[in-house]
Design a protein around this motif. Structure first.
Motif, mmCIF file in Angstrom:
data_model
loop_
_atom_site.group_PDB
_atom_site.id
_atom_site.type_symbol
_atom_site.label_atom_id
_atom_site.label_comp_id
_atom_site.label_asym_id
_atom_site.label_seq_id
_atom_site.Cartn_x
_atom_site.Cartn_y
_atom_site.Cartn_z
ATOM 1 N N ALA A 1 36.972 -70.495 3.417
ATOM 2 C CA ALA A 1 38.407 -70.410 3.169
ATOM 3 C C ALA A 1 38.711 -69.571 1.936
ATOM 4 C CB ALA A 1 38.982 -71.816 3.012
ATOM 5 N N ALA A 2 37.808 -69.633 0.941
ATOM 6 C CA ALA A 2 38.059 -68.877 -0.281
ATOM 7 C C ALA A 2 37.998 -67.379 -0.004
ATOM 8 C CB ALA A 2 37.036 -69.252 -1.348
ATOM 9 N N ALA A 3 37.224 -66.994 0.991
ATOM 10 C CA ALA A 3 37.113 -65.566 1.298
ATOM 11 C C ALA A 3 38.231 -65.118 2.229
ATOM 12 C CB ALA A 3 35.757 -65.290 1.940
ATOM 13 N N PHE B 1 32.679 -71.584 -8.840
ATOM 14 C CA PHE B 1 33.293 -70.494 -9.605
ATOM 15 C C PHE B 1 32.485 -69.207 -9.593
ATOM 16 C CE2 PHE B 1 35.108 -74.317 -11.560
ATOM 17 C CZ PHE B 1 36.443 -74.042 -11.332
ATOM 18 N N TRP B 2 31.177 -69.286 -9.282
ATOM 19 C CA TRP B 2 30.394 -68.062 -9.248
ATOM 20 C C TRP B 2 30.046 -67.686 -7.819
ATOM 21 C CZ3 TRP B 2 30.520 -70.350 -13.960
ATOM 22 C CH2 TRP B 2 30.620 -69.486 -15.055
ATOM 23 N N GLY B 3 29.208 -66.756 -7.661
ATOM 24 C CA GLY B 3 28.791 -66.352 -6.327
ATOM 25 C C GLY B 3 29.903 -65.650 -5.571
ATOM 26 N N MET C 1 35.616 -68.424 -7.668
ATOM 27 C CA MET C 1 37.021 -68.718 -7.913
ATOM 28 C C MET C 1 37.417 -68.601 -9.368
ATOM 29 S SD MET C 1 37.472 -71.707 -5.123
ATOM 30 C CE MET C 1 39.228 -71.873 -5.217
ATOM 31 N N ARG C 2 36.474 -68.211 -10.226
ATOM 32 C CA ARG C 2 36.851 -68.078 -11.633
ATOM 33 C C ARG C 2 37.807 -66.907 -11.820
ATOM 34 N NH1 ARG C 2 32.031 -65.563 -11.154
ATOM 35 N NH2 ARG C 2 31.661 -63.630 -12.313
ATOM 36 N N ARG C 3 37.745 -65.951 -10.926
ATOM 37 C CA ARG C 3 38.632 -64.793 -11.060
ATOM 38 C C ARG C 3 40.027 -65.106 -10.522
ATOM 39 N NH1 ARG C 3 33.698 -62.502 -9.900
ATOM 40 N NH2 ARG C 3 34.006 -62.737 -7.668
ATOM 41 N N PHE D 1 37.557 -79.351 0.394
ATOM 42 C CA PHE D 1 36.801 -79.840 -0.754
ATOM 43 C C PHE D 1 35.342 -79.429 -0.674
ATOM 44 C CE2 PHE D 1 40.320 -82.925 -0.860
ATOM 45 C CZ PHE D 1 40.716 -82.726 -2.170
ATOM 46 N N ASP D 2 34.983 -78.719 0.388
ATOM 47 C CA ASP D 2 33.586 -78.370 0.574
ATOM 48 C C ASP D 2 33.247 -77.164 -0.279
ATOM 49 O OD1 ASP D 2 31.083 -77.573 1.467
ATOM 50 O OD2 ASP D 2 31.430 -78.550 3.397
ATOM 51 N N MET D 3 32.536 -77.388 -1.387
ATOM 52 C CA MET D 3 32.326 -76.281 -2.323
ATOM 53 C C MET D 3 31.227 -75.349 -1.833
ATOM 54 S SD MET D 3 30.600 -78.380 -5.381
ATOM 55 C CE MET D 3 29.013 -79.164 -5.223
#
Lengths: 99, 717, 240
Positions: B486-488, B479-481, B407-409, B398-400
């Motif tokens: 984990a997202a990477a 959503f940007w940047g 993540m918008r893509r 949950f750590d944004m």
């Protein structure tokens, strides 16, 4: 009969019971003093019931008796456990709450 | 259907028992029972909504018309259904009440029953829609969990309790429902109780709510005796409105009940449990800690509005406890949302802030605006929470700040629905939040005489500004940047249909829900009469148990183009600033580490105004173990606890304002208070022998003295 | 401060029954002495036996106040069961039977002071509040003449020479009466009809009516409480 004679008797019993609760060291004796307090309450209930002609007083006296029975049962069980753990029911030695 | 509304809570209650009994043997672990029950509840709730619309359109004597199909087509927005033309004038539409005797004791009868009016009907719809969607969502979200069956069982029990609470007819039943939802909240927050923080959070939520529950019990008991031994909500309200209850009693009762509202609905200063409650599974957060249970306090105010209206003199005085608490919560909750890195905590503080709007609206007398905000907020906040759940489903965090980004893509559906929810929360035209927030602000500016609620208006505007800013921050980080953490590491992918479908539905509702109460004055005078103010027309009670029907002072705010434009401009400014800060990197970045003033402010926010320290350290520590422990604690901790806390806070303030001019003064005060506390602690400590009988003696002596005072007063007078 | 001893004494015309007053005095004296011995004796078993005196005295007072059922319950439950429990407690905890100076704490003055203050305060409040109020001479609760008069006043039904069926019908035909009031009227109506020696012509009947009608829920709750206490006592006291 005056209402007050019963109420005063109750007051005396109550005060004696309070003294017993504060001053007795023996767990069983403290429980007996509590019975005195409960009996004082019962006398008051019955006296007011006779005064007002309301049956509720007698009914509640019966409830008090039932609850006293439960209280003695649990209370003596606790005293028994204290005795088993410490070989004594001297309440002065039960001071885990000391700061 | 209106008479048989008791079926609505009954269905999920039965489902709770069935899931517990049979759940483990079913192929889908009991979730199918839960979803089916909630679908049934939804249908029944729509039925109640239709029934109520017909009842308002055709007050009791009139025969029923058959327009059920049309209304059914409107579905959740049944309240939007146009009424018969020419019926705009207020008829008195009495609520539908049905009671049975629960038990008799000592000559008193205790009843349970249902009471359906517009308020109950709209709450039924909100609860059943959100709960149904959350059930569907959960089948995917908690799939494979070892307590999957229990999870659905308690979701059902929660829904049953909440619906029972909503339909309550007596204050006694209200207390039962109130406690039941609290219990379910406790169980569900601690769903993963093996991890210590989760069970801690559950206990914290439970205990904080107990504080308020004391107020609830006392308040209800006061009302019971004030209303001639009655638990009947309608009767209590009627008596309050008719002035048959002394004002002092109403004031005491409403203040006690406000304590309950503060704990249940997360109002400043009893809000601290709500962010921690995010330790529960995300569907639970969406259902309980955003859309339904936390609005129970708001709902109770609305239900007993006669009591609050007269008790707090909402109609006649401008400053009252409720409005102040609400306004303070709006700003302080929003401020805290800035420093959170956990997306769910941002949303939690946002919820606190929005609940503040609702309480504030009720406090300034804008009843419909408050309930309307409750209605719209439920949809977009549930949408945001479920969206956050969908994100965490992909990145398992949950750590944004550390684990999200760009993540918008990768998650387009989640992104779009989250964006819609965010814009609705910001209150941008023409999404749901715009209409309801605007109505509240209009209420703050127009009610209470000439600008009497200006403070609330200002606080509300500041809150709106901050809402836009912190939500833009969330959008940027999530959503940007560049993808981080984990997202990477592993490419996130869009969640399954059972997760995205509820998101899309809720986002749709977040768009249209605001049209339920279109204004019909000012620039909106083109809106046809039978489309405007439908929410107010159907939801606001018209019978004598509601102050609107009896009190001349009760008013309705009108749409104000000035306020609407002001909020939009403020929103644009906030978004622009946040855009410049995050996207362009403009502004004094890193000020929180360089400037001591900014750092102090940041620390204050980061530590949530030190309220948790206050509660766990001072209050809980002080009462833990009887007096002995308390004085012992004072002994030990006062200096490094409270005083240090006060000391550091004031020292930082001192540094900031005067540099080190009054360093010594502060120190002297701090040391002086420390020494005083230590001295009194030592003194008290000697009395704490730990012997129960000594405490008994103090108790009886104290009681004797008190009784002596009472006897003296009684015989002297 | 004025002591309102003379203002509005209730039942001031009730006759003084000397025999009952003497009975009260004797029993009360026994009770007070017994109570004092309970809290001062140095022997726990003696304390339990003195407690029997107090409890039996209380039962006798209940009979004086026409609460026969409570008196019998007092004897059965208190003297029959609770005292036996106490004796078992004394036996199981091996409290020294003789001359135990430790039975009372050394610092008992505080307790005595509190008790005396409390007693004085209570006496003052009672004398101030109830003064010369007298108990009614007819202690049958349900059937005293005022109850009949109250019933007739509240319902407007004449009771003289009516059968139970007639009275019940008339009560049921009353309008604008809450359910609780109606059931109260019905009870009174039945009692009035039974006035000449029926089974309800006693306080025991009235007690049973009250327990099993208006106080049914508390009664059931009490039974749950007793069960809980039973289980609790077993769990606490069992060895392990």
């Amino acid at each position: 009969m005056l209402l007050n004679q019963f109420l005063l008797l109750g007051a005396v019993l109550f005060s004696v019971g309070v003294y017993g609760v504060i001053a007795r060291r023996n767990g069983v004796a403290v429980l007996m003093s509590i019975e005195l307090i409960l009996n004082a309450v019962n006398i008051n209930l019955i006296a007011f019931s006779a005064m007002d002609g309301a049956i509720a007083g007698q009914v509640f006296a019966l409830f008090v008796i039932a609850i006293a029975a439960a209280e003695v049962g649990v209370g003596l069980a606790i005293v028994l456990v204290i005795y088993r753990n410490r070989r004594s029911i001297d309440l002065d030695e039960v001071d885990l709450m000391r700061g | 259907m209106l008479e048989n509304a008791f079926l609505i809570p009954l269905v999920p209650a039965v489902s709770f028992v069935l899931i517990l009994a049979l759940g483990r043997r079913l192929p889908r672990g009991g979730s199918e029972i839960g979803v089916a029950a909630l679908a049934l509840v939804f249908v029944l709730s729509v039925g109640v909504g239709i029934g109520w619309v017909q009842r308002v359109n055709h007050p009791p004597e009139a025969p029923h018309a058959t327009e059920a199909e049309e209304v059914a087509a409107a579905g959740p927005a049944a309240a939007e259904e146009p009424g018969e033309p020419g019926e705009e004038e207020h008829h008195e539409t009495p609520p539908v009440v049905r009671t049975v005797t629960w038990f008799q004791s000592g000559g008193h009868e205790f009843t349970v029953g249902t009471m359906v009016d517009g308020l109950a009907a709209i709450m039924l719809l909100v609860v059943s829609i959100v709960s149904l969607l959350v059930h569907v969502y959960s089948t995917d979200y908690v799939a494979g969990d070892r307590r999957y069956t229990h999870f659905f069982a308690f979701l059902s029990l929660f829904t049953a309790s909440m619906l029972m609470f909503v339909l309550t007819q007596s204050t006694l039943q209200l207390i039962v429902g109130w406690e039941l939802v609290g219990l379910c909240s406790f169980v569900l927050i601690g769903h993963w109780w093996e991890e210590k923080p989760n069970s801690d959070a559950a206990v914290k939520a439970f205990l904080t709510n107990r504080v308020g529950d004391v107020g609830l019990l006392v308040g209800m008991i006061v009302l019971y005796f004030a209303a001639d031994n009655s638990f009947d909500i309608i009767r209590i309200n009627e008596m309050a409105n008719a002035g048959e209850i002394r004002h002092l009693l109403l004031l005491v009762a409403s203040c006690c009940l406000m304590a309950a509202v503060m704990s249940k609905s997360g109002q400043f200063i009893l809000h601290t449990w709500l962010p921690d409650a995010m330790a529960g599974p995300t569907p639970v957060s969406a259902l309980i800690h955003a859309a339904t249970m936390v609005v129970a306090g708001v709902y109770m105010i609305a239900r007993l509005y006669g009591v609050f209206w007269n008790g707090l003199s909402i109609g006649t005085s401008t400053l009252n406890l409720m409005a102040v608490i609400g306004a303070v919560t709006v700003v302080f909750g929003a401020l805290l949302a800035f420093v959170q890195n956990d997306i769910k905590k941002v949303l939690a503080y946002s919820t606190i802030s929005q609940l503040g709007y609702m309480v504030m609206a009720l406090g300034v007398g804008a009843w419909t605006a408050g309930i309307f905000h409750l209605f719209t907020h439920a949809f977009f906040k549930a949408c945001l929470f479920l969206g956050a759940g969908s994100l965490s489903h992909a990145v398992h965090s949950f750590d944004m700040v550390r684990d999200m980004g760009g993540m918008r893509r990768t998650m387009p559906t989640t992104y779009k629905t989250f964006l819609v929810g965010t814009l609705a929360l910001m209150g941008l035209f023409p999404l749901a939040g715009f209409w309801s927030k605007d109505e509240i602000l209009a209420g703050a500016s127009q009610l209470g005489g000439e600008g009497g609620y200006r403070l609330m208006l200002v606080m509300g505007l500041i809150g709106a500004l901050m809402t836009c800013a912190y939500m833009t921050r969330v959008l940027w980080y999530v959503f940007w940047g560049q993808p981080r953490g984990a997202a990477a590491m592993h490419t996130p992918h869009e969640s399954g249909a059972r997760i995205t479908a509820p998101l899309v539905i809720l986002a749709g509702l977040a768009v249209v829900a605001g049209f339920a109460n279109l204004p019909d004055t000012g620039v909106f005078s083109f809106v046809p009469e039978n489309l405007a103010l439908r929410f107010e027309h159907f939801v606001e009670p018209t019978a004598a148990y509601f102050p609107g029907a009896t009190d001349e002072a009760f008013g309705h705010p009108e749409f104000s183009i000035t306020i609407a434009l002001a909020t939009l401009v403020l929103a644009a400014v906030a978004i622009g600033l946040a855009y410049a800060w995050f996207w362009r990197g403009a502004g004094p970045h890193g000020i929180a580490t360089r400037n001591p003033a900014a750092r102090a402010g940041y620390r204050l926010l980061e530590n949530k105004y030190y309220l948790d320290h206050l509660y766990t350290g001072v209050v809980a520590g002080g009462t833990k173990g009887p007096l002995a422990r308390a004085t012992y604690w004072v002994d030990q901790h006062v200096i490094d606890g409270v005083v240090n806390l006060v000391g550091t806070a004031s020292r930082r303030g001192g540094q900031w304002v005067y540099d080190n001019v009054d360093q010594r003064v502060v120190d002297t005060i701090v040391n002086g208070s420390g020494a005083t506390a230590e001295g009194s602690g030592q003194l008290l400590r000697r009395q704490q022998t730990g012997k129960v009988q000594a405490y008994g003696a103090y108790l009886f002596a104290g009681a004797t003295i008190l009784a002596g005072i009472f006897v003296f007063i009684a015989s002297a007078s | 401060m004025t002591i309102a001893l003379t203002i509005g004494a209730a039942n001031a015309d009730a006759p003084i029954n000397v025999a009952r007053n003497v009975g009260f005095g004797v029993i009360a004296a026994f009770m007070v002495v017994g109570a004092l011995r309970v809290v001062t004796t140095r022997n726990v078993v003696h304390a339990a036996l003195w407690l029997v005196v107090v409890l039996a005295g209380a039962a006798a007072q209940f009979v004086l106040l026409a609460a026969e059922f409570v008196a019998i319950t007092q004897v059965l439950v208190y003297i029959g069961a609770i005292i036996v429990l106490f004796l078992f407690g004394v036996m199981l905890t091996k409290a020294p039977i003789e001359g135990d100076a430790q039975l009372t704490r050394t610092r008992w003055f505080g307790g005595a002071l509190v008790a005396v203050l409390l007693c004085g305060l209570l006496s003052f409040a009672l004398l101030d509040g109830f003064g010369e109020d007298r108990l009614p001479s007819d202690t049958r609760l349900t059937l005293r003449p005022s109850a009949v008069a109250d019933f007739e006043g509240a319902t407007g039904i004449t009771t003289e020479g009516r059968s139970e069926t007639e009275l019940v019908e008339e009560v049921n035909a009353l309008e604008g009466v809450s359910g609780a009031d109606r059931s109260r009227f019905l009870t009174t109506a039945r009692n009035i009809a039974d006035r000449d020696g029926g089974p309800l012509d006693s306080n025991t009947g009235a007690v049973s009516d009250a327990i099993f009608a208006s106080y049914l829920v508390p009664f059931e709750v009490t039974s749950v409480l007793l069960t809980a206490a039973l289980i609790g006592a077993i769990v606490i006291a069992r060895k392990e």
